[in-house]
Design an enzyme around this catalytic site. Structure first.
Site, PDB file in Angstrom:
ATOM      1  N   LYS A 257      80.661 -21.192  51.280  1.00 58.84           N
ATOM      2  CA  LYS A 257      79.418 -22.048  51.172  1.00 58.84           C
ATOM      3  C   LYS A 257      79.701 -23.286  50.071  1.00 58.84           C
ATOM      4  CE  LYS A 257      74.983 -20.542  50.994  1.00 58.84           C
ATOM      5  NZ  LYS A 257      74.379 -19.563  50.885  1.00 58.84           N
ATOM      6  N   VAL A 258      79.482 -24.391  50.608  1.00 60.84           N
ATOM      7  CA  VAL A 258      79.794 -25.619  49.557  1.00 60.84           C
ATOM      8  C   VAL A 258      78.667 -25.726  49.072  1.00 60.84           C
ATOM      9  CG1 VAL A 258      80.803 -27.770  48.253  1.00 60.84           C
ATOM     10  CG2 VAL A 258      82.168 -25.316  49.900  1.00 60.84           C
TER      11      VAL A 258
END
Ligand code: E4P
Length: 227
Positions: free
Chosen positions: A83-84
């Site tokens: 997750k970014v």
């Protein structure tokens, strides 16, 4: 639409798995921080319980560091995805990771332009935050609708994950609009199944059955054994 839990709590995840409808998990630093376990064993445990993707969030905003963290996250388990946050450096990291075949969930999306950028960067998932937009008097569902429409017109393969859901209507509308995934806190997940007419009807059928049983003759073996 796949149903995910937005939690790092093992009991909640186990209950979701037991229902047979849980298809994945989203976590974030806040949710991980609420649990008393250490980070790595906790994430490993979550990944082992759930048959589906588990989003694990990167920290900081340096592209090289995000890429390194992304690679490390994928080593935790086969179903761990990265997750970014939707920042310029996050986009750059997503491009690098997706070029290496690593699945990225771009999070903290609050506009259609950000969603277009995420798809162009090769994101596997885009996470528009509906509830947090509603909190500032902006229509979160409208954003979701825009993203679903744009992605369909453009034939983007990036999956749309409706995030920051606060109540069951968010889930219903996300399904109606064509979201691929909806992630929600356990309390919203539980609300999806509850209905007072189901409870009342279930109770009445049970009472009527107990009264009728003595004169119904032979029953199925499992019916005779039930408590
Ligand atoms: C999604 O991936 C996020 O973890 C989440 O949905 C955030 O929701 P919140 O606004 O309830 O914190």
């Amino acid at each position: 639409m796949k149903l995910f839990l937005d939690t790092a709590n093992l009991e909640e995840i186990q209950e979701g798995v037991r229902w047979g409808v849980l298809r994945g998990i989203t976590t974030n630093p806040t949710l991980i921080g609420k649990e008393s376990s250490d980070f790595l064993p906790l994430v490993k445990e979550i990944c082992s319980i759930v048959d589906g993707e588990v989003s694990v969030e990167t920290t900081g905003d340096d592209t090289d560091s995000l890429v390194s963290q992304g690679r490390e996250i994928t080593q935790i388990a086969d179903n761990a995805i990265v997750k970014v946050a939707l920042t310029p450096n996050g986009l750059a990291a997503t491009r690098k990771l997706s070029d290496q075949g690593i699945k990225v969930n771009m999070t903290l999306c609050f506009s259609a332009t950000q969603a277009i950028l995420a798809a162009e960067a090769g994101a596997h998932i885009i996470s528009p935050f509906l509830g947090r937009l509603d909190d500032v008097a902006t229509d979160g569902l409208r954003l979701l609708s825009d993203i679903c429409e744009i992605y369909a017109v453009q034939s983007y393969e990036t999956q749309v994950l409706a995030a920051s859901l606060r109540h069951p209507l968010h889930v219903v509308e996300a399904a109606r609009l064509g979201a691929d995934i909806a992630t929600m806190p356990f309390k919203v997940f539980e609300m999806l199944v509850k209905h007072p007419l189901t409870d009342a009807g279930f109770k009445k059928f049970a009472q009527d059955w107990e009264e009728a049983k003595p004169h119904l003759g032979e029953l199925l073996p499992s019916m005779q054994q039930e408590a």
